[in-house]
Design a protein around this motif. Structure first.
Motif, PDB file in Angstrom:
ATOM      1  N   GLY A  52       0.852  -1.194   0.000  1.00 28.29           N
ATOM      2  CA  GLY A  52       0.000   0.000   0.000  1.00 28.29           C
ATOM      3  C   GLY A  52       0.878   1.231   0.000  1.00 28.29           C
ATOM      4  O   GLY A  52       1.769   1.351  -0.839  1.00 28.29           O
ATOM      5  N   ILE A  53       0.650   2.140   0.944  1.00 30.34           N
ATOM      6  CA  ILE A  53       1.477   3.336   1.047  1.00 30.34           C
ATOM      7  C   ILE A  53       1.929   3.492   2.494  1.00 30.34           C
ATOM      8  O   ILE A  53       1.161   3.283   3.429  1.00 30.34           O
ATOM      9  CB  ILE A  53       0.696   4.603   0.611  1.00 30.34           C
ATOM     10  CG1 ILE A  53       0.241   4.505  -0.853  1.00 30.34           C
ATOM     11  CG2 ILE A  53       1.553   5.870   0.810  1.00 30.34           C
ATOM     12  CD1 ILE A  53       1.325   4.593  -1.905  1.00 30.34           C
ATOM     13  N   GLY A  54       3.165   3.872   2.662  1.00 29.83           N
ATOM     14  CA  GLY A  54       3.779   4.055   3.977  1.00 29.83           C
ATOM     15  C   GLY A  54       5.265   3.813   3.811  1.00 29.83           C
ATOM     16  O   GLY A  54       5.713   3.403   2.725  1.00 29.83           O
ATOM     17  N   GLY A  96       1.489  -1.465   6.523  1.00 32.35           N
ATOM     18  CA  GLY A  96       1.810  -0.882   7.822  1.00 32.35           C
ATOM     19  C   GLY A  96       0.602  -0.914   8.738  1.00 32.35           C
ATOM     20  O   GLY A  96      -0.483  -1.345   8.331  1.00 32.35           O
ATOM     21  N   ASP A  97       0.788  -0.454   9.957  1.00 31.55           N
ATOM     22  CA  ASP A  97      -0.330  -0.470  10.905  1.00 31.55           C
ATOM     23  C   ASP A  97      -1.422   0.502  10.478  1.00 31.55           C
ATOM     24  O   ASP A  97      -2.611   0.215  10.630  1.00 31.55           O
ATOM     25  CB  ASP A  97       0.137  -0.181  12.340  1.00 31.55           C
ATOM     26  CG  ASP A  97       1.167   0.926  12.417  1.00 31.55           C
ATOM     27  OD1 ASP A  97       2.120   0.920  11.617  1.00 31.55           O
ATOM     28  OD2 ASP A  97       1.028   1.807  13.282  1.00 31.55           O
ATOM     29  N   GLY A  98      -1.023   1.635   9.906  1.00 35.28           N
ATOM     30  CA  GLY A  98      -2.028   2.569   9.413  1.00 35.28           C
ATOM     31  C   GLY A  98      -2.649   2.046   8.137  1.00 35.28           C
ATOM     32  O   GLY A  98      -3.875   2.049   7.962  1.00 35.28           O
ATOM     33  N   ASP A  99      -1.813   1.569   7.259  1.00 36.62           N
ATOM     34  CA  ASP A  99      -2.246   1.062   5.959  1.00 36.62           C
ATOM     35  C   ASP A  99      -3.248  -0.093   6.124  1.00 36.62           C
ATOM     36  O   ASP A  99      -4.308  -0.099   5.503  1.00 36.62           O
ATOM     37  CB  ASP A  99      -0.988   0.581   5.217  1.00 36.62           C
ATOM     38  CG  ASP A  99      -1.186   0.412   3.727  1.00 36.62           C
ATOM     39  OD1 ASP A  99      -1.554   1.400   3.064  1.00 36.62           O
ATOM     40  OD2 ASP A  99      -0.947  -0.700   3.226  1.00 36.62           O
ATOM     41  N   ALA A 100      -2.929  -1.022   6.991  1.00 32.27           N
ATOM     42  CA  ALA A 100      -3.737  -2.245   7.103  1.00 32.27           C
ATOM     43  C   ALA A 100      -4.935  -2.089   8.028  1.00 32.27           C
ATOM     44  O   ALA A 100      -5.945  -2.762   7.850  1.00 32.27           O
ATOM     45  CB  ALA A 100      -2.881  -3.404   7.600  1.00 32.27           C
ATOM     46  N   TYR A 128       2.395   6.435  12.311  1.00 33.46           N
ATOM     47  CA  TYR A 128       2.424   6.734  10.883  1.00 33.46           C
ATOM     48  C   TYR A 128       3.813   7.270  10.568  1.00 33.46           C
ATOM     49  O   TYR A 128       4.118   8.414  10.860  1.00 33.46           O
ATOM     50  CB  TYR A 128       1.402   7.823  10.524  1.00 33.46           C
ATOM     51  CG  TYR A 128      -0.044   7.385  10.491  1.00 33.46           C
ATOM     52  CD1 TYR A 128      -0.425   6.068  10.700  1.00 33.46           C
ATOM     53  CD2 TYR A 128      -1.052   8.310  10.220  1.00 33.46           C
ATOM     54  CE1 TYR A 128      -1.753   5.679  10.647  1.00 33.46           C
ATOM     55  CE2 TYR A 128      -2.386   7.940  10.167  1.00 33.46           C
ATOM     56  CZ  TYR A 128      -2.734   6.626  10.382  1.00 33.46           C
ATOM     57  OH  TYR A 128      -4.047   6.249  10.335  1.00 33.46           O
ATOM     58  N   GLY A 129       4.653   6.433   9.998  1.00 38.56           N
ATOM     59  CA  GLY A 129       6.018   6.866   9.734  1.00 38.56           C
ATOM     60  C   GLY A 129       6.094   7.863   8.585  1.00 38.56           C
ATOM     61  O   GLY A 129       6.584   8.988   8.742  1.00 38.56           O
ATOM     62  N   LEU A 130       5.557   7.478   7.463  1.00 33.88           N
ATOM     63  CA  LEU A 130       5.754   8.268   6.239  1.00 33.88           C
ATOM     64  C   LEU A 130       5.229   9.699   6.358  1.00 33.88           C
ATOM     65  O   LEU A 130       5.821  10.627   5.831  1.00 33.88           O
ATOM     66  CB  LEU A 130       5.080   7.575   5.047  1.00 33.88           C
ATOM     67  CG  LEU A 130       5.435   8.154   3.675  1.00 33.88           C
ATOM     68  CD1 LEU A 130       6.891   7.853   3.326  1.00 33.88           C
ATOM     69  CD2 LEU A 130       4.532   7.582   2.594  1.00 33.88           C
ATOM     70  N   THR A 131       4.121   9.863   7.069  1.00 33.35           N
ATOM     71  CA  THR A 131       3.534  11.204   7.161  1.00 33.35           C
ATOM     72  C   THR A 131       4.077  11.970   8.365  1.00 33.35           C
ATOM     73  O   THR A 131       3.488  12.938   8.822  1.00 33.35           O
ATOM     74  CB  THR A 131       1.997  11.134   7.221  1.00 33.35           C
ATOM     75  OG1 THR A 131       1.628  10.129   8.177  1.00 33.35           O
ATOM     76  CG2 THR A 131       1.421  10.759   5.874  1.00 33.35           C
ATOM     77  N   LYS A 132       5.169  11.484   8.904  1.00 33.24           N
ATOM     78  CA  LYS A 132       5.944  12.165   9.929  1.00 33.24           C
ATOM     79  C   LYS A 132       5.351  12.091  11.328  1.00 33.24           C
ATOM     80  O   LYS A 132       5.269  13.088  12.041  1.00 33.24           O
ATOM     81  CB  LYS A 132       6.211  13.626   9.533  1.00 33.24           C
ATOM     82  CG  LYS A 132       7.008  13.736   8.235  1.00 33.24           C
ATOM     83  CD  LYS A 132       7.627  15.104   8.108  1.00 33.24           C
ATOM     84  CE  LYS A 132       8.295  15.373   6.783  1.00 33.24           C
ATOM     85  NZ  LYS A 132       8.996  14.274   6.141  1.00 33.24           N
TER      86      LYS A 132
HETATM   87  C1  LIG Z   1      -5.591   8.269   0.412  1.00 26.03           C
HETATM   88  C2  LIG Z   1      -4.403   8.632   1.178  1.00 26.03           C
HETATM   89  N1  LIG Z   1      -4.548   9.225   2.369  1.00 26.03           N
HETATM   90  C3  LIG Z   1      -3.471   9.574   3.080  1.00 26.03           C
HETATM   91  C4  LIG Z   1      -2.216   9.337   2.609  1.00 26.03           C
HETATM   92  C5  LIG Z   1      -1.028   9.741   3.426  1.00 26.03           C
HETATM   93  N2  LIG Z   1      -0.354   8.629   4.072  1.00 26.03           N
HETATM   94  C6  LIG Z   1       0.648   7.973   3.470  1.00 26.03           C
HETATM   95  S1  LIG Z   1       1.297   6.755   4.397  1.00 26.03           S
HETATM   96  C7  LIG Z   1       0.247   7.100   5.655  1.00 26.03           C
HETATM   97  C8  LIG Z   1       0.297   6.352   6.946  1.00 26.03           C
HETATM   98  C9  LIG Z   1       1.332   5.322   6.942  1.00 26.03           C
HETATM   99  O1  LIG Z   1       1.369   4.661   8.160  1.00 26.03           O
HETATM  100  P1  LIG Z   1       1.641   3.129   8.229  1.00 26.03           P
HETATM  101  O2  LIG Z   1       0.683   2.417   7.383  1.00 26.03           O
HETATM  102  O3  LIG Z   1       1.670   2.762   9.648  1.00 26.03           O
HETATM  103  O4  LIG Z   1       3.055   2.961   7.512  1.00 26.03           O
HETATM  104  P2  LIG Z   1       4.507   3.342   8.028  1.00 26.03           P
HETATM  105  O5  LIG Z   1       4.876   4.596   7.296  1.00 26.03           O
HETATM  106  O6  LIG Z   1       4.441   3.536   9.480  1.00 26.03           O
HETATM  107  O7  LIG Z   1       5.347   2.193   7.610  1.00 26.03           O
HETATM  108  C10 LIG Z   1      -0.612   8.140   5.328  1.00 26.03           C
HETATM  109  C11 LIG Z   1      -1.641   8.660   6.224  1.00 26.03           C
HETATM  110  C12 LIG Z   1      -2.102   8.714   1.361  1.00 26.03           C
HETATM  111  N3  LIG Z   1      -0.934   8.425   0.794  1.00 26.03           N
HETATM  112  N4  LIG Z   1      -3.204   8.370   0.678  1.00 26.03           N
END
Ligand SMILES: Cc1ncc(C[n+]2csc(CCOP(=O)(O)OP(=O)(O)O)c2C)c(N)n1
Ligand code: SF4
Ligand SMILES: [Mg+2]
Lengths: 340, 626
Positions: A52-54, A96-100, A128-132
């Motif tokens: 996903g994203i993170g 990630g924890d936020g992603d999943a 949430y690592g990526l978003t600081k």
């Molecule tokens: C639709 C959407 N909303 C918000 C974001 C911003 N965003 C990117 S990663 C993230 C959270 C990541 O947290 P986690 O899944 O725990 O991954 P980690 O960076 O901690 O490995 C967010 C809110 C995005 N990329 N796309």
């Protein structure tokens, strides 16, 4: 690469510069996965990493396999399409924890419930690592973060409890830097169906040492490594987990002179779903953290059920496009058109 | 003929409105089986060789309280001996199964039109529920129409008595009685309908026999002296049609089999991810029965998962397809951006309905054109095409598959609630007439020391499609901007500029694979052109035809390709003095035309949830020429 060459971790590494913060737990997981791959007997071209994203979701770019870095929270949906389109592929989901569990909670639930054959590695850094550094759905109450300067007030989700509740048939836990991680990954890969692995991952920048109470070397006594058929012992086998039959809950017991049986310590049966529920819910402090394969009880996979139904439904029917377009009640017009 | 293959003859174009055409509307409670009655009447009409168009009008509630006006379900059919392109403006005949059905529908009836009403349902309770203070069948308020009231409920009960059904079940046969009467009124053969009833109730033969008895009783009622010739019987000659095999088809069916055909012409298995929503669900239902054509259907947990799985399947080498309506399309937008960025083929079908938000789920509208053309973050161009009729939807679905696979891009196919549900006769195409467009998967590993570039392009600018599982070609794709030459992550300013341009140009290149825009009716140049898209085809076409018959200088141009538009469109539009654009929205295509060609396109808009009437567009033509 021909079939004969023995692959090494290097064969699974891309030439891309890895861009995590120095000291991030993600490096250790990447190394563990790259080291494990050659032992799984898979060809790189048959493996797909979907994320996903993170921070953690950058993972596929560093694996010399097929990879798909998708959108936030939705990796399981892409993985589902990939696996249904080609069940031969070995699909890994990185999340990630936020992603999943935040944006993608719905998809996590459904991919587990359906039992798609894949490995799901959830990098839990409780942030949430990526978003600081904002707090995440696994952050503990009181987590101070840019969005919760006075501490978070909502109670966290437990990834493994969520997975079990969603119907997962394989639930395991590992630690980013722990030597046992490859074993956990191998077990996840060996399991046919959705294998859910929560990996405690240290975010050095935004949540450093949050898991140290059980991951630090000096705290290794707080790790309960589970092995099928073996007693649930920890702290150098000086303590164990027993069942309190009155309250139907787990309790910690002291084990004297190695006689765990006398202390009532239970033997780990990964098929016992009730015990698995209790293991994932053990509050840390009073209890150790349960690690390794907590639960495993295979069931038919989603993609095999779909393929089976598809082939049953098509049996004996020859696809004929011309017949398809002409299906239903039809009629023949024979007259030449007349001018009105 | 209301089919894509029909070409209007000059005679037709200059003739007046077809005289030999009748519009019938069946209206009743949502539980009365009006859609079924309408569907079977449609079939018998088609079998009789008449041309036809239908308009099913559902209530939003599945089971609204009985007898209420908001639970009324109606089915309108227009049929005749010459080309029929709309479901008709005003009905000639209204069959009203209860007071609420009468109340909701009678205003639309032509003056002098015929009302057939079931007296058995006009009791005090039902009259009150429909909001009638006095019984309209008795108080003279229906004087401007021809009223034939009789007790359909009682006649049905009498007819099915021998079968020993309960009162409720017996009354369920009312719609068959009504259908029988309608078949008699238009001189139709009962046999195919009886055959259909027998198959439908194969598991309950006594129900089959009861329904057939009701059908026959309705038919006999018309025939016998009982009503003293009150009910007129009309016979309409078959409409002229090209010789060949015909069937009726709804838009949802046409799209489904068109997708199957498209995937086969591309030589690919098809993967369809969907989540139920009105009026798009019918496509998921149809496709889920076509597994032997290499179709895998997946009912996902939501629309995001539906499109995600379809994109995943495309990545893995299938043709990914997803379908929804406005609210679901909105949810898919982020994933569409990913498909644009990763340049994977994908077909997205939007069966438009009234919006915004939940809007009018069961009513038709064309208000998602902006959403289709512009509705994503970033510069995210995507081809958009629109079907004009149920039959045209077949060719459009194939066209969407062609563009998606040849240009490695998502494509949106716009249809709407009207097209999805309406049925029309369709000349069964000869599939050997369709040119295959086989997909070639890239499978050559690069030379030693050379890297794989997933963004290597052909002359059309389409990138290579590499299936996972192919040795020597492992690569990673994703939503982050990639280097044009290596496919690795690259945020460099010049690279983003180049990649944005290439994505836009690739989509514009679709123009070289589509025909020039034709004048649908009329000629290039003149005083006025009526530009339409989608399901407004029928009313626009008929209105222009009538206006031309009266000597007005007006032509009709109907767009299939909404984005990119055909190369010659700008010049074509500029050859007319005036341009009007009738749309079931507040003027969306009009805006795009103004933007693209700096022409003074004027909107003609309607957002009532009902299709345009021919007369409304005729009036707009007169206004524009005044
Ligand atoms: C639709 C959407 N909303 C918000 C974001 C911003 N965003 C990117 S990663 C993230 C959270 C990541 O947290 P986690 O899944 O725990 O991954 P980690 O960076 O901690 O490995 C967010 C809110 C995005 N990329 N796309
Ligand atoms: S922010 Fe945290 S999780 Fe992200 S790369 Fe840095 S250390 Fe790792
Ligand atoms: Mg995190």
């Amino acid at each position: 690469m021909n079939e004969m060459t023995k692959l090494t971790a290097k064969d699974f590494a891309t030439d891309q510069e890895v861009r995590w913060c120095p000291g991030c737990g993600d490096y250790a997981v990447l190394k563990a996965v790259q080291r494990t791959m050659p032992e799984l007997g898979v060809r790189p071209e048959n493996v797909v990493f979907v994320s996903g994203i993170g921070c953690s979701s950058r993972f596929p770019y560093y694996m010399e396999t097929y990879g798909f870095h998708t959108i936030h929270g939705r990796a399981p949906t892409f993985a589902t399409g990939i696996k249904l389109a080609n069940p031969e592929l070995d699909v890994w989901i990185i999340t990630g924890d936020g992603d999943a569990l935040s944006i993608g909670g719905n998809h996590t639930m459904h991919v587990l419930r359906r039992n798609l054959d894949c490995q799901i590695l959830l990098f839990n850094n409780e942030i949430y690592g990526l978003t600081k550094g904002q707090y995440s759905p696994t952050s503990r109450v009181g987590t101070r973060s840019p969005s919760t300067p006075f501490g978070s007030v909502d109670r966290p989700a437990s990834p493994c409890a969520f997975a079990l509740g969603s119907g997962a048939r394989f639930v395991a836990r590992g630690i980013d830097v722990h030597k046992n991680l490859p074993e956990v990954l191998k077990a996840a890969h060996a399991h046919k169906g959705a294998s859910f692995v929560e990996i405690y991952q240290n975010c050095v920048v935004y949540n450093d040492d949050i898991f140290a109470p059980f991951t630090a070397k000096e705290n290794a006594g707080n790790q309960l490594w589970l092995k099928a058929g073996e007693p649930m012992l920890f702290a150098n086998r000086s303590k164990g987990i027993a069942l309190d039959r009155e309250s139907l809950s787990l309790k910690v017991v002291d084990v004297d002179g190695g006689d765990w049986a006398a202390a009532g310590v239970i033997v780990h049966d990964p098929r016992n779903r009730s015990i698995a529920h209790m293991l994932v819910e053990m509050p840390f402090g009073a209890f150790p953290t349960a690690l390794g394969v907590l639960y495993e009880d295979p069931a038919p996979t989603f993609e095999s059920a779909v393929a089976e139904q598809n082939s049953k439904a098509s049996a004996g029917k020859a696809p004929n496009l011309q017949a398809l377009v002409g299906k239903g009640q039809s009629w023949e017009v024979t007259k030449e058109p007349h001018v009105i | 003929m209301a089919s894509a293959t029909h070409l209007v003859t000059p005679e037709e174009a200059h003739s007046d409105a077809p005289l030999e055409a009748v519009v019938v509307r069946f209206a009743g409670d949502s539980g009365d089986g009006m859609q079924l009655t309408g569907g079977q009447f449609t079939l018998s009409t088609a079998l009789a060789g008449n041309d036809l168009a239908t308009f099913p009008d559902f209530p939003a509630e599945i089971r609204a309280p009985q007898g209420t006006t908001f639970g009324i379900s109606a089915f309108q059919i227009n049929f005749g001996s010459s080309a029929i392109e709309t479901a008709g403006d005003a009905p000639d005949v209204l069959i009203a199964m209860n007071p609420a059905a009468l109340r909701v529908n009678v205003a639309a009836l032509k003056p002098g039109g015929l009302i057939i009403a079931d007296v058995g349902e006009f009791g005090a309770r039902n009259l009150a529920k429909a909001g009638y203070a006095t019984n309209p069948l008795e108080d003279g308020s229906l004087a401007k129409w021809q009223l034939i009231p009789f007790n359909i409920s009682q006649l049905t009960l009498d007819a099915v008595k021998p079968f020993g059904l309960g009162n409720k079940e017996a009354l369920r046969c009312k719609n068959m009685w009504t259908l029988g009467l309608a078949l008699w009124m238009f001189d139709r053969d009962k046999a195919p309908i009886e055959e259909w009833v027998r198959t439908k109730f194969a598991k309950a033969p006594e129900l089959a026999e009861a329904n057939i008895a009701a059908l026959r009783a309705g038919h006999a009622y018309g025939e016998t002296a009982e009503i003293g010739g009150q009910i007129p019987q009309r016979h309409l000659d078959p409409a002229p049609a090209e010789p060949g095999l015909y069937r009726t088809v709804t838009g949802a069916e046409a799209i489904s089999i068109g997708l199957v055909a498209g995937a086969q012409l591309a030589g690919l298995p098809m993967f369809f991810g969907g989540y139920p929503i009105t009026p798009a669900s019918a496509i998921l239902h149809h496709l889920s029965r076509l597994k032997e054509y290499g179709v895998t259907t997946f009912q996902a947990e939501d629309e995001i998962a539906a499109i995600g799985s379809a994109i995943g399947a495309s990545f893995a080498g299938s043709l990914g397809v997803t379908s929804s309506s406005g609210p679901g399309i909105a949810l898919k937008a982020e994933a569409m951006g990913l498909a644009i960025m990763t340049e994977l083929p994908l077909v997205i079908i939007n069966s438009q309905r009234g919006g915004p938000s939940t809007g009018l789920p069961t009513k038709t509208e064309q208000s998602d054109l902006y959403q289709a053309v512009y509705g994503r973050n970033g510069d995210a161009p995507m081809p958009v095409i629109a079907a004009r009729s149920p039959a045209d939807a077949f060719d459009c679905a194939i066209e969407a598959c062609r563009i998606a696979t040849q240009f490695m891009t998502p494509v949106m196919l716009l249809t709407d609630g009207y097209i999805a549900n309406a049925a029309e006769p369709w000349k069964v195409p000869d599939m050997t007439d369709y040119q295959p467009f086989p997909v070639h998967f890239h499978d050559e590993a690069p030379a030693e020391g050379k890297a794989v570039n997933p963004y290597a392009r052909d002359e059309k600018l389409a990138r290579v499609w590499i299936k996972p599982g192919t040795p020597g070609l492992t690569h990673r794709i994703g939503g982050i901007e990639k280097n044009a030459a290596t496919g690795h992550i690259d945020y460099a300013p010049a690279n983003h500029q180049a990649m944005t341009d290439v994505r836009a140009n690739k989509v514009l290149n679709v123009r070289s694979s589509i025909p020039d825009q034709e004048v649908t009716l009329g000629e290039e140049g003149g005083r006025l052109v009526v530009v339409g898209w989608g399901s407004t085809f029928g009313p626009i076409h008929q209105a222009v035809r009538r206006a031309r018959a009266r000597g007005l200088d007006v032509s009709h141009v109907h767009l299939r390709h909404i984005w990119p538009m055909p190369r010659n469109l700008g010049d074509l539009l500029k050859s007319y003095d005036r341009i009007i654009v009738p749309e079931m929205n507040t003027g969306q295509l009009k805006t795009v035309l103004r933007d693209q060609y700096l022409v003074d396109a004027k909107p003609v808009t309607k957002v009532s949830g009902q299709p345009f009437k021919i007369a409304e567009i005729e009036a707009a033509i007169e206004d524009a020429l005044a």
